[in-house]
Design an enzyme around this catalytic site. Structure first.
Site, short mmCIF file in Angstrom:
data_model
loop_
_atom_site.label_atom_id
_atom_site.label_comp_id
_atom_site.label_asym_id
_atom_site.label_seq_id
_atom_site.Cartn_x
_atom_site.Cartn_y
_atom_site.Cartn_z
N HIS A 1 29.34 35.18 27.03
CA HIS A 1 30.15 36.16 27.77
C HIS A 1 29.77 37.60 27.54
O HIS A 1 30.38 38.49 28.13
CB HIS A 1 31.63 36.01 27.41
CG HIS A 1 32.28 34.86 28.10
ND1 HIS A 1 32.87 34.98 29.33
CD2 HIS A 1 32.41 33.58 27.75
CE1 HIS A 1 33.36 33.81 29.70
NE2 HIS A 1 33.08 32.93 28.75
N LYS B 1 41.54 47.89 33.26
CA LYS B 1 40.73 46.95 32.47
C LYS B 1 40.86 47.39 31.02
O LYS B 1 41.42 48.44 30.73
CB LYS B 1 39.27 46.99 32.93
CG LYS B 1 38.69 48.41 33.07
CD LYS B 1 37.25 48.41 33.54
CE LYS B 1 37.08 48.12 35.01
NZ LYS B 1 36.36 46.88 35.27
N ARG B 2 40.35 46.57 30.08
CA ARG B 2 40.39 47.00 28.69
C ARG B 2 39.69 48.36 28.54
O ARG B 2 38.75 48.66 29.26
CB ARG B 2 39.71 45.96 27.79
CG ARG B 2 40.53 44.69 27.59
CD ARG B 2 41.88 44.97 26.93
NE ARG B 2 41.71 45.42 25.56
CZ ARG B 2 41.78 44.62 24.51
NH1 ARG B 2 42.05 43.34 24.63
NH2 ARG B 2 41.62 45.12 23.29
N LYS C 1 32.80 50.65 29.55
CA LYS C 1 33.45 50.58 30.86
C LYS C 1 33.63 51.97 31.47
O LYS C 1 33.94 52.13 32.63
CB LYS C 1 34.79 49.85 30.75
CG LYS C 1 34.63 48.35 30.46
CD LYS C 1 35.98 47.69 30.27
CE LYS C 1 35.90 46.22 29.86
NZ LYS C 1 35.76 45.30 31.02
N THR D 1 35.61 40.40 36.37
CA THR D 1 36.35 39.64 37.37
C THR D 1 37.37 40.53 38.06
O THR D 1 37.80 40.24 39.16
CB THR D 1 37.07 38.43 36.74
OG1 THR D 1 37.78 38.89 35.58
CG2 THR D 1 36.09 37.34 36.35
N LYS E 1 38.83 40.68 42.05
CA LYS E 1 40.23 40.69 42.48
C LYS E 1 40.49 41.83 43.46
O LYS E 1 41.17 41.66 44.47
CB LYS E 1 41.17 40.84 41.28
CG LYS E 1 41.06 39.72 40.26
CD LYS E 1 41.80 40.12 38.97
CE LYS E 1 41.41 39.23 37.80
NZ LYS E 1 41.82 39.80 36.51
C1 PLP Z 1 41.09 40.33 35.52
C2 PLP Z 1 41.70 40.87 34.30
C3 PLP Z 1 40.89 41.45 33.32
C4 PLP Z 1 39.39 41.58 33.46
O1 PLP Z 1 39.12 42.80 34.12
P1 PLP Z 1 37.64 43.42 34.15
O2 PLP Z 1 37.79 44.57 35.10
O3 PLP Z 1 36.74 42.37 34.70
O4 PLP Z 1 37.31 43.84 32.78
C5 PLP Z 1 41.50 41.96 32.18
N1 PLP Z 1 42.84 41.91 32.01
C6 PLP Z 1 43.64 41.38 32.95
C7 PLP Z 1 45.11 41.38 32.72
C8 PLP Z 1 43.11 40.85 34.12
O5 PLP Z 1 43.93 40.31 35.03
#
Ligand code: PLP
Length: 816
Positions: free
Chosen positions: A361, A551-552, A557, A659, A663
């Protein structure tokens, strides 16, 4: 299962069942009406119906004796369950009516549920999306993980800083969790490995003098779409071992016995936040082994129902390792087969390699997991012997293939001789028959940069499965306005065949459809505006461009690049109040690991810049900025459908897939992003004209780092960048603490700008200029938005899971 055997869901008795559960399960009165009580009653009533479906599914597994996949993951991030169960089981109308008859809106009852936050972010959420798709695609399989008492911490913002609070998510019970107290397994730790001779004089090994803890299975059922197929997610909870405490108790040491009990229950107490080196944390290693040992016991119990032979084991069982976290499973299965089932080593090893597959990952070097040999030897004495033997035999193989190349052995060995650490990724690669990355670029980087020796040694073992997301949660359920519109025009089949969304392509040219598309987005933006007002007391304008990065928090990032754009836009608007740009609302959200200094400081920078902008009257109606506290799945479900612009701006080569990017695009947000992770494949699917790509590519990042980025020259050459950095560095946004953000600026200018912020700044600003221009043309923007959704079918987790099933697990879906 024939259609007429579908369990009757008895919707007409739902209201009575809810009341009955409130009275009997909760020991509570239905008066005075309390939404949490009604949520719980409804949850139990739905669970009853789900259990009936699950039993029917189980019968088909045994009827067909099909091969099964076991998805092992230290993290699952399911979020809330109620609406997911309701939509997947087709109970929405019935539940809505019943709730209303009881005086509630279904949505309000759903808000009572606590998120199950048993994961850090993308990796755990991926596991949960795969559970949904495994169920929907009717693949025989189970998820296995840990039922943490405390999930990822709850984030609050106090004085602009992140504060962490424990997430005691089960305090008020969790109706979805079915405790199986009757199926306890014993898990061992510590002690020592002992050699002995069996009756026939063979040399054998056994694990003795170990401490023990019990693993209790707790099941959460996962219904697929249409509900006819139900999968099980089995999460282990630690319980004290009876024998252990009784022994001490008999010696009169009651408190000591209790202490041992409490200590052993610590194993499933809390999820480790990531982005922190976990190495050296004994409890984390125990958690990993706890998951693995209990799960393999369960797998073997199930396997032995069909007889004592292991000949067909790998034809009946596939085990997917979600990152290296459960990799000790390779050594544990060897231990069971050799020490307990008395198989010859070669036979056991062949079974292992045909059973396991490993998903990588991340390529961040600090995240490649290693364990000190002495620590592992203390906790798992027999496993280090087994790992050493695997390593010894592996090195012989390398030597045979590349005689005299000791450098290769040094690099590929499982036990790093320099540091005396076990390299878990190497163990996972050697012990598996397939290794995959999670997006094309990431899989290429694994083969070419991270594990080139292994790729040459094992031709064909490395492969790619690009991540996906479940359209049930991330469109059908999270975005009712848009999914209603889509279903009205193209029918409901897209829910399980997401590529059907291409039928929307011609509708992008239809002005009436575009109007309806905009209306749906506007509804979602109003919903989010209400949420933001409730949550942080800030009013935002649904007519503005919603620019979102959630995101985190991590330097790679590049939330900092987002801030630099915000400051630049602010400066431009201050200079020219009539600048022809659309009004914009910049939303940023995400948790920083508690020990991650720089990420926490960047949160403080975001809150400081937001406060300055929002307090400036000249920005009214033009620019708003906010930090949304406690990003989690249920919040994502509100934020993502409301976004116009999705920020996916990581340093190229560093985001394995992402991911979140999927979304957003599925919900019609346009992406501004770098050529990183799955962004590249998103660009290929939606078309380069329908996405705002900027910045260095992964090879360019590598070259720039090698040649020195010269951030000072870049700043000197760019007056807007210089101005923004100067304001941040000199404390413009926190006049009382002028040095607060000096470390952030110093990181860029004094320490080489590893994440290439200064290099990508100007291209980012230019891409944002293109965003503004397009947003000022609503018809063109809407058309692009529709084309994004229409072309996202590839990113369904149904596609991803079917690729795993076909190419890695070799499992066919069950028939109807
Ligand atoms: C989808 C999701 C992530 C992953 O987000 P990235 O932008 O791909 O880092 C992290 N936390 C939550 C709550 C999510 O739904």
């Amino acid at each position: 299962m024939p259609a007429d055997a579908t369990p009757d869901l008895h919707l007409e008795s739902l209201g009575d069942d809810i009341r009955r559960h409130i009275l009997s399960n909760l020991g509570n009165d239905i008066y005075p009406p309390d939404p949490f009580r009604y949520f719980t009653g409804l949850a139990y009533a739905i669970r009853d119906r789900l259990i009936r479906m699950w039993l029917a599914t189980q019968a088909t597994y045994y009827d067909t004796m099909s091969k099964r996949v076991y998805y092992l993951s230290m993290e699952f991030l399911p979020g809330r369950f109620l609406m997911n169960y309701v939509t997947n089981m087709g109970l929405e109308d019935g539940c809505r009516k019943t709730a209303e008859a009881l005086g509630y809106r279904l949505e309000d009852l759903a808000e009572e549920e606590r998120d199950a936050g048993l994961g850090n972010g993308g990796l755990g959420r991926l596991a949960s999306c795969y559970m949904d798709s495994i169920a929907t695609m009717r693949i025989p399989g189970y998820g296995y993980g840990i039922l943490y008492d405390y999930g990822l911490f709850h984030q609050t913002i106090v004085g602009g800083w992140q504060e962490e609070r424990a997430d005691n998510w089960r305090r008020h019970g969790s109706p979805w969790v079915i405790d199986r107290v009757e199926h306890l397994y014993e898990v061992r730790f510590n002690g020592k490995s002992e050699a002995y001779h069996d009756d026939k004089g063979n040399l054998r090994y056994r694990w003795v003098d170990a401490d023990t803890v019990m693993a209790m299975p707790c099941d959460i059922l996962i219904p697929g779409h249409d509900g006819k197929h139900v999968t099980n997610m089995r999460l282990w909870a630690a319980a004290s071992s009876q024998g252990f405490s009784l022994r001490d108790f008999n010696q009169g040491d009651f408190v000591g016995a209790m202490q041992a009990k409490i200590l052993s229950e610590n194993i499933s107490k809390v999820l480790y936040p990531n982005d922190e080196p976990v190495a050296g944390k004994e409890l984390r290693l125990k958690q990993q082994y706890f998951l693995v040992a209990a799960t393999l016991r369960d797998i073997l119990r199930r396997h032995k129902k069909s007889g004592p032979s292991f000949d067909a084991f790998a034809d009946q069982v596939a085990i997917q390792l979600n990152d290296t976290h459960p990799t000790i499973a390779v050594a544990e299965l060897m231990r069971i087969l050799v020490d307990e089932e008395f198989l010859p080593w070669e036979e056991a090893w062949d079974i292992c390699r045909r059973t396991f597959a490993y998903t990588n990952h991340t390529v961040l070097p600090e995240a490649l997991e290693t364990w000190p040999l002495d620590l592992m030897g203390r906790v798992l004495p027999r496993h280090v012997e087994i790992i050493a033997e695997i390593d010894r035999r592996f090195q012989e193989e390398i030597r045979a293939k590349y005689p005299g190349d000791e450098g290769k052995i040094w690099r590929m060995a499982i036990i790093d001789r320099g540091s005396s650490r076990v390299r878990m990724a190497n163990l996972a690669i050697v012990g598996s028959h397939a290794v995959n990355g999670v997006a094309k670029l990431h899989s290429d980087i694994l083969r070419e940069k991270v594990f080139p020796d292994f790729d040459a040694f094992y031709p064909g073992k490395f492969t790619n499965v690009t991540n996906g997301i479940t359209p049930r949660r991330w469109l059908l359920q999270a975005n009712p306005a848009l999914s209603r519109l889509i279903t009205d025009r193209i029918g409901p089949d897209w829910v399980t065949e997401l590529t059907r969304l291409t039928e929307l392509i011609p509708l992008a040219e239809d002005p009436d459809f575009r109007k309806a598309w905009r209306d749906a987005k506007r509804e979602n933006k109003k919903r989010l505006a209400r949420y933001v007002l409730r949550k942080i007391g800030l009013g935002i304008n649904p007519g503005s461009l919603f620019d979102v990065q959630v995101k985190r928090m991590h330097e790679y990032k590049r939330q900092l690049l987002n801030v630099l754009h915000a400051v630049t836009l602010y400066n431009r608007l201050r200079r020219d109040p009539s600048l022809p740009v659309p009004p914009r609302t910049i939303l940023i959200g995400g948790k920083a690991a508690p020990g991650y200094f720089m990420a926490k400081r960047i949160i403080r920078l975001i809150t400081a810049v937001a406060e300055t902008i929002n307090a400036d009257n000249a920005m009214k109606g033009r620019l708003r900025m906010l930090f949304l506290p406690n990003y989690c799945v249920s919040q994502a479900e509100k934020v993502i459908p409301a976004a116009d612009l999705s920020q996916q701006i990581s340093t190229a080569g560093m985001e394995a897939s992402g991911t979140g990017n999927m979304k957003f695009a599925l919900n019609g947000a346009l992406t501004i992003g770098t050529l990183d992770g799955a962004n590249i494949e998103i660009m290929q699917e939606v078309g380069a004209d329908n996405i705002f790509i900027f910045g260095l590519t992964a090879p360019e990042v590598e070259a720039a780092r090698a040649g020195g980025l010269d951030p000072r020259r870049r700043v000197a050459d760019d007056p807007e960048l210089a101005e923004a950095l100067d304001m941040i560095g000199r404390g413009y946004f926190v006049p009382n603490e002028p040095d607060l953000f000096a470390p952030i600026v110093d990181n860029l200018l004094g320490h080489g700008d590893y994440y290439c912020i200064t290099a990508d700044y100007r291209p980012c600003i230019e891409a944002q200029d293109r965003v503004n221009a397009l947003y000022l043309d609503p018809e063109a923007w809407t058309r692009t938005s529709i084309l994004n959704t229409a072309n996202m079918g590839y990113f369904s987790s149904d596609r991803a899971v079917m690729e795993y099933a076909r190419n890695i697990w070799r499992i066919a879906p069950l028939g109807e």
